[in-house]
Design a protein around this motif. Structure first.
Motif, mmCIF file in Angstrom:
data_model
loop_
_atom_site.group_PDB
_atom_site.id
_atom_site.type_symbol
_atom_site.label_atom_id
_atom_site.label_comp_id
_atom_site.label_asym_id
_atom_site.label_seq_id
_atom_site.Cartn_x
_atom_site.Cartn_y
_atom_site.Cartn_z
ATOM 1 N N ILE A 132 3.827 7.351 13.495
ATOM 2 C CA ILE A 132 3.294 7.341 12.129
ATOM 3 C C ILE A 132 4.399 7.618 11.122
ATOM 4 N N GLU A 133 5.258 8.583 11.412
ATOM 5 C CA GLU A 133 6.324 8.918 10.468
ATOM 6 C C GLU A 133 7.296 7.754 10.292
ATOM 7 N N LEU A 134 7.655 7.079 11.369
ATOM 8 C CA LEU A 134 8.572 5.950 11.261
ATOM 9 C C LEU A 134 7.934 4.782 10.515
ATOM 10 N N ALA A 135 6.667 4.524 10.781
ATOM 11 C CA ALA A 135 5.992 3.410 10.111
ATOM 12 C C ALA A 135 5.885 3.656 8.610
ATOM 13 N N VAL A 136 5.424 4.842 8.234
ATOM 14 C CA VAL A 136 5.285 5.161 6.808
ATOM 15 C C VAL A 136 6.654 5.266 6.151
ATOM 16 N N LEU A 140 7.885 3.027 2.921
ATOM 17 C CA LEU A 140 8.330 3.643 1.678
ATOM 18 C C LEU A 140 9.776 3.270 1.368
ATOM 19 N N ALA A 141 10.601 3.205 2.403
ATOM 20 C CA ALA A 141 12.005 2.832 2.186
ATOM 21 C C ALA A 141 12.113 1.417 1.627
ATOM 22 N N LEU A 142 11.340 0.501 2.179
ATOM 23 C CA LEU A 142 11.359 -0.873 1.674
ATOM 24 C C LEU A 142 10.846 -0.951 0.244
ATOM 25 N N SER A 151 19.398 2.496 -3.721
ATOM 26 C CA SER A 151 20.353 2.072 -2.713
ATOM 27 C C SER A 151 19.711 2.154 -1.325
ATOM 28 N N ILE A 152 20.316 1.468 -0.365
ATOM 29 C CA ILE A 152 19.766 1.473 0.989
ATOM 30 C C ILE A 152 19.732 2.887 1.553
ATOM 31 N N ALA A 153 20.814 3.645 1.338
ATOM 32 C CA ALA A 153 20.877 5.006 1.869
ATOM 33 C C ALA A 153 19.829 5.905 1.207
ATOM 34 N N ASP A 154 19.743 5.832 -0.125
ATOM 35 C CA ASP A 154 18.789 6.686 -0.841
ATOM 36 C C ASP A 154 17.345 6.331 -0.494
ATOM 37 N N SER A 155 17.030 5.044 -0.435
ATOM 38 C CA SER A 155 15.661 4.639 -0.136
ATOM 39 C C SER A 155 15.280 5.014 1.292
ATOM 40 N N THR A 156 16.208 4.856 2.230
ATOM 41 C CA THR A 156 15.917 5.227 3.614
ATOM 42 C C THR A 156 15.689 6.726 3.754
ATOM 43 N N PRO A 186 0.271 1.754 -6.097
ATOM 44 C CA PRO A 186 -0.494 1.986 -4.864
ATOM 45 C C PRO A 186 0.324 1.768 -3.602
ATOM 46 N N PHE A 187 1.444 1.034 -3.706
ATOM 47 C CA PHE A 187 2.275 0.788 -2.534
ATOM 48 C C PHE A 187 3.080 2.024 -2.128
ATOM 49 N N VAL A 188 3.082 3.049 -2.971
ATOM 50 C CA VAL A 188 3.684 4.335 -2.623
ATOM 51 C C VAL A 188 2.606 5.372 -2.355
ATOM 52 N N THR A 189 1.647 5.497 -3.251
ATOM 53 C CA THR A 189 0.650 6.565 -3.135
ATOM 54 C C THR A 189 -0.299 6.359 -1.955
ATOM 55 N N LEU A 190 -0.731 5.130 -1.706
ATOM 56 C CA LEU A 190 -1.692 4.898 -0.620
ATOM 57 C C LEU A 190 -1.084 5.148 0.770
ATOM 58 N N PRO A 191 0.149 4.674 1.066
ATOM 59 C CA PRO A 191 0.735 5.030 2.368
ATOM 60 C C PRO A 191 0.920 6.528 2.543
#
Length: 446
Positions: A132-136, A140-142, A151-156, A186-191
């Motif tokens: 679950i943690e990896l999927a969410v 969120l990173a994407l 940035s890729i590092a910050d978002s990840t 909703p693409f942040v809050t719902l996950p």
């Protein structure tokens, strides 16, 4: 040692992890300024992380260094994984003892755990948590990478941090204003809400849902245990109730939902309802809410989530059992029943004990906080319930408490996290049969 003194082992283990975390957070490398962090601040942060609460006296993203944030994330993971594992094993121990003493035949009614399942519990909790943690975190990173140009590092890093914090119902965030920048997304809050709900309903329920999903796919009959049915039905009912009342009470408040359109109001009403059970993220300003909304939120925080999960509170099954007892008494029925099952008298006594002790603890904590703070009653009560329910929502006064007040909150977080689990297991393990009955007499009630 675990079988002889399970409650003592659980409390001692969590206490040791909290103290170790506090000592590490006191190191100069843990803070951005490079100075030594005070013991109370470090202890408060470590307790909040291990007890997966989310209350803070310093801002996580600006005060702690990358190393310090990593320590907090590790403490959250240890606390969340530990409480699910230990609570599930305690349920296994209790159910096994009761089955041997009372010749129970319905293993499903004891949180679906049986003797010999220790390895399955450990692997199940670890696998479920990681998946679950990896999927969410990946989602969120994407979203942060392509929706907000991080940035890729910050978002990840941000995606993983918030995913771990959400599934463990911790509520720690890297932004000063939590998730308010994403209130309309909703693409942040719902996950995040989904991760909170999955972590909060408890591992026994998640395990049973997965097992019965496989059984249904193979053509077998799907039957859920009473614990799972009670948890799911009560959780859905509380989520809907919280959403409706949040929207009704805050619909026209310009500082919260009033500035949003109707779809965003519903989204944030649902998000607040989910976070009150007990995650601690907020997408709207808690301090600007109406007093009536704060009281409603206190009720949701006090009830909490499912047993053997990352949520706190008295648990939804405790609330459901008490509600069933009230219904039975109003109807004049001799026994309490839920979904076609009669509840044993000792279950009612345990639920009543947990609820009344929790009320007493919250009242005592509120009184103690009022003596050291000039904040209004509703704000202080909100902080006390949030600490006991290991929620992490705050009206913004946590950092304003003196050291004595912060120590009170530390105690509330620790007892609120471990108290219901250890209390119920201790009561169940001490259960004995009396071979005689005393004369019956009825005092005047009411």
């Amino acid at each position: 040692m675990f079988a002889a003194h399970p409650a003592r082992t659980l409390v001692g283990a969590f206490g040791a992890v909290i103290l170790l975390g506090a000592l590490v957070l006191m190191l100069p490398v843990s803070s951005q300024g490079g100075g030594t962090t005070g013991f109370v601040t470090a202890l408060f942060t470590s307790t909040s992380a291990v007890c997966v609460t989310g209350l803070v006296v310093v801002d996580t993203g600006t005060y702690w260094s990358g190393f310090g944030e990593g320590v907090i994330l590790a403490l959250i993971q240890v606390g969340g994984f530990g409480i699910m594992t230990m609570a599930s094993l305690l349920a296994l121990l209790v159910s096994g003892k009761l089955r041997l003493r009372m010749q129970l035949t319905a293993q499903a009614e004891t949180k679906t755990l049986g003797i010999g399942d220790v390895r399955r519990v450990l692997l199940g909790v670890a696998g479920t948590t990681l998946a679950i943690e990896l999927a969410v975190g990946a989602w969120l990173a994407l979203r942060l990478r392509f929706g907000y140009d991080h940035s890729i590092a910050d978002s990840t890093y941000s995606g993983l941090f918030h995913a771990v914090s959400a599934f463990n119902n911790a509520g720690f965030g890297l932004n000063v204003d939590s998730l308010t920048p994403y209130a309309q997304d909703p693409f942040v809050t719902l996950p995040v809400a989904l991760a909170v709900i999955l972590g909060g309903i408890g591992f026994p329920v998640l395990l049973e849902l997965l097992r019965h999903r496989r059984r249904k796919r193979l053509g077998g009959r799907r039957t859920w245990s009473l614990h799972t049915r009670m948890t799911l039905v009560t959780t859905v009912a509380l989520l809907v109730t919280g959403t409706v009342f949040t929207c009704l009470l805050e619909w026209s408040n310009p500082s919260t939902l009033g500035r949003l359109d109707w779809s965003e109001k519903l989204l944030n009403g649902f998000f607040h309802s989910a976070m009150s059970r007990t995650a601690g993220f907020n997408a709207i300003d808690i301090g600007a809410m109406e007093a009536s909304t704060l009281l409603m939120t206190c009720t949701l925080m006090f009830i909490g989530g499912g047993s053997a999960g990352t949520a706190g509170g008295i648990k939804v099954t405790t609330f459901a059992v008490l509600a069933a007892a009230i219904v039975a008494e109003v109807r004049g029925e001799p026994d309490s029943s839920v979904m076609g099952r009669r509840l044993a008298p000792h279950v009612l006594r345990q639920a009543l004990t947990v609820a009344l002790l929790a009320v007493g603890l919250v009242i005592a904590g509120t009184l103690a906080l009022l003596t050291v703070s000039s904040a209004p009653l509703e704000a202080v009560l909100f902080e006390a319930v949030s600490a006991f329910g290991t929620v992490g929502l705050s009206t913004g006064i946590t950092a304003d408490f003196p050291a004595s007040g912060q120590l009170v909150l530390i105690l509330l977080m620790f007892v609120g996290r471990l108290g219901p689990v250890t209390l119920v297991s201790a009561l169940a393990l001490r259960e004995r049969t009396r071979r005689y009955q005393l004369p019956e007499e009825r005092p005047v009630i009411g």
